[in-house]
Design an enzyme around this catalytic site. Structure first.
Site, PDB file in Angstrom:
ATOM      1  N   GLU A   3       0.857  -1.194   0.000  1.00  0.00           N
ATOM      2  CA  GLU A   3       0.000   0.000   0.000  1.00  0.00           C
ATOM      3  C   GLU A   3       0.894   1.245   0.000  1.00  0.00           C
ATOM      4  O   GLU A   3       1.852   1.331   0.770  1.00  0.00           O
ATOM      5  CB  GLU A   3      -0.859  -0.025   1.278  1.00  0.00           C
TER       6      GLU A   3
ATOM      7  N   LYS B  52      -9.230   2.275  -2.428  1.00  0.00           N
ATOM      8  CA  LYS B  52      -9.544   1.718  -1.096  1.00  0.00           C
ATOM      9  C   LYS B  52     -10.955   2.127  -0.682  1.00  0.00           C
ATOM     10  O   LYS B  52     -11.296   3.316  -0.691  1.00  0.00           O
ATOM     11  CB  LYS B  52      -8.514   2.222  -0.086  1.00  0.00           C
TER      12      LYS B  52
ATOM     13  N   CYS C  11      -5.468  -3.165   2.646  1.00  0.00           N
ATOM     14  CA  CYS C  11      -5.390  -3.147   4.113  1.00  0.00           C
ATOM     15  C   CYS C  11      -6.754  -3.254   4.801  1.00  0.00           C
ATOM     16  O   CYS C  11      -7.301  -4.332   4.921  1.00  0.00           O
ATOM     17  CB  CYS C  11      -4.620  -1.909   4.559  1.00  0.00           C
TER      18      CYS C  11
END
Lengths: 279, 291
Positions: free
Chosen positions: B41, B110, B146
């Site tokens: 990330e 995300k 994540c």
């Protein structure tokens, strides 16, 4: 929760050592430095920090400063020398009595607390002087228990560039110290700021570290309810009350000084730039 | 299929240095015989950017020196990389880009931005609005970033959309629990991914960065897990590493033959129930607002 809760290491000790040594090496490096200065009191926290710094940067890049006052316990200097021998770092011993006594005379001060603060700030001044001379950063030694209870002198032992042990409670620092090879005399003695003869932290705080660690861990890390802490942890209610009082009263010490917001972007409020900017 | 887990330590807000590092790592992954490299990330920018987000943001919808270098690099080896994407209307996304054969194949923005405790991502980033699998030269794949992994429905959507590989990338700061009796409510990311892989009979790779920013230590410990939850490869904690995992599509086929969980999933039923719940709680309007 059931049974007695012990505050133990958050990580396996070799991983914790790797994490903290890496922190010192990388963050000191990113700031453009390769050296560190550590004030070594003869107590546990500074012993652990000295050993971590020596492993992170190599012993020759770490300066241990031993800065006793004339009423400091002789054991403190002895223990400081012992851990410096383990760490293998260069060291300097400077008696701060002339500076502190000159201040006491000129300022008309004989209050032990105020003199204790002066000693802590005298040591800070020497650490930063050596740091400038050696192109080094000052590594702090306040543990999480002390930070949360506000048990430090503002701009004295509370002043440093970075701190590897500030998120470890006293018992966790002790476990790490045993792993790193801190001499036994240091691991076993009663923690003391050694600002006047016979002083111990626990006496001055009105709390044992064992109780303080557990209450703080419960309130801060576990977000437990204060009114249930004494029962769940099996500690006296007075200890919980004392922790809460100290934590609230010293919150200002855990923050930078306030700046009055006047314009669109303000240092300390919404000027959100990282310290590691471009590093 | 050999996947290189590129557990790198980016420099904060230094795109040029990180891009050069990515180019070097792709060369090393090629030497190691990899078919695909996966970077963490925000590998192009570093994590704790805050006010620096606009400064490092990358337009992917038009040519530019950084985008073009990334695309060119993928002629040597396909790769997935985390970066800050700027949309044409100047929203900034914490995004992951899959490049292969000299072109950009897919961008995942995300979806779940952690904004609690030590995290303040929703202060700095816009929320992604799509969860979709996409076709690659290795078959259909999906990307999660994540916190997306901590919402198991995200993996479910990708599996239902046909993904036979889920790539998770992370910048996850290390944080121990601080007491001997481990808190059972805190599953480690590793346990979580094993469960997700088994529930969806899908191989998962998880690449977490290493290094330090602002006192945060990123733990590393990247891994790859097969469709039966078995460990295929793991990288060390707290240091840079390049580890190659072999994902065997035959093992996925065998897992799905033994446990036809994805086949038996009920997307129509789920969609109906989710619509009912969203309507009841006023969440549908919230989605339409694009928030």
């Amino acid at each position: 929760m059931s049974g007695r809760i012990e505050v133990t290491s958050p990580l396996e000790l070799p991983d914790l050592e790797k994490l903290l040594a890496g922190f010192l090496r990388e963050e000191i490096g990113k700031a453009g430095f390769a050296r560190a200065v550590v004030g070594v009191s003869g107590g546990l926290d500074s012993a652990v920090v000295l050993l971590l710094a020596a492993r992170a940067l190599a012993p020759e890049n770490v300066l241990a400063l031993v800065l006793p006052y004339r009423t400091s316990s002789p054991d403190s200097v002895r223990d400081a020398r012992a851990v410096i021998a383990v760490a293998g770092t260069p060291s300097e011993e400077i008696d701060i009595s002339p500076m502190v006594d000159a201040f006491a005379a000129a300022a008309g001060c004989d209050d032990p607390l105020r003199l204790g603060n002066r000693m802590a700030r005298e040591r800070m001044a020497l650490l930063y002087d050596r740091a400038l001379r050696d192109r080094a950063l000052v590594v702090g030694t306040s543990n999480k228990t002390e930070l949360l209870l506000g048990y430090s002198t503002r701009w004295g032992d509370g002043a440093y560039d970075l701190n590897p042990v500030g998120d470890l409670y006293k018992a966790q620092v002790r476990a790490l110290g045993a792993h790193l090879g801190v001499p036994r005399a240091i691991l076993e003695k009663a923690p003391s700021a050694d600002l006047w003869p016979g002083q111990t932290d626990e006496q001055e705080l009105g709390l044992t570290y064992a109780d303080a660690d557990r209450v703080l861990w419960y309130l801060v890390d576990q977000r437990g309810r204060p009114e249930r802490a004494a029962e769940e942890l099996g500690v006296p209610q007075a200890a919980v009350d004392r922790v809460l009082r100290l934590m609230t009263a010293t919150q200002f010490k855990r923050n930078l000084p306030l700046i009055c917001k006047v314009q669109l972007r303000t240092v300390g409020i919404d000027f959100r730039l990282p310290r590691d900017w471009g590093r | 299929m050999r996947i290189a887990l590129a557990q790198t330590d980016p420099r904060l807000a230094d795109v040029e240095a990180n891009l050069a590092g990515i180019e070097r790592t792709v060369a090393a992954a090629l030497d190691a015989g990899a078919d695909l490299a996966v970077f963490p990330e925000l590998a192009l920018t570093g994590y704790r950017l805050r006010d620096l987000v606009p400064q490092v943001a990358l337009r992917l919808d038009r040519a530019g020196p950084v985008r073009d270098r990334l695309a060119a690099l993928s002629e040597r080896l396909p790769f997935v990389v985390g970066l800050v994407e700027e949309s044409a209307d100047h929203r900034f996304y914490n995004a992951a880009a899959w490049f292969e054969d000299g072109r950009l194949v897919h961008v995942h923005r995300k979806v779940y931005l952690p904004t609690y405790g030590m995290f303040d991502e929703a202060m700095d980033f816009a929320r992604g609005r799509r969860l979709a699998a996409f076709d690659t030269r290795f078959g259909r794949a999906g990307i999660l970033i994540c916190e997306d992994l901590w919402h198991p429905t995200a993996t479910t959507v990708l599996a239902l959309d046909g993904a036979v590989l889920v790539v998770g990338i992370a910048a996850s700061p290390l944080r121990g629990q601080g007491v001997g009796s481990a808190d059972p409510s805190h599953l480690s990311g590793r346990q979580l991914a094993e469960v997700l892989a088994r529930f969806h009979t899908v191989p998962m790779v998880y690449v977490n960065r290493s290094g330090y920013e602002e006192g945060l230590a990123f733990g590393g410990g990247s891994f790859a897990i097969g469709a039966m939850g078995e460990t295929l490869a793991e990288a060390p904690l707290l240091e840079e590493a390049l580890v190659v995992a072999t994902v065997d599509p035959d093992r996925t086929r065998a897992a799905r033959a033994a446990y036809p969980l994805v086949r038996d999933e009920r997307p129509g039923l789920l969609a109906r129930e989710l619509r009912r719940i969203a309507r009841g709680e006023g969440l549908e309007a919230d989605e339409e607002d694009g928030r």
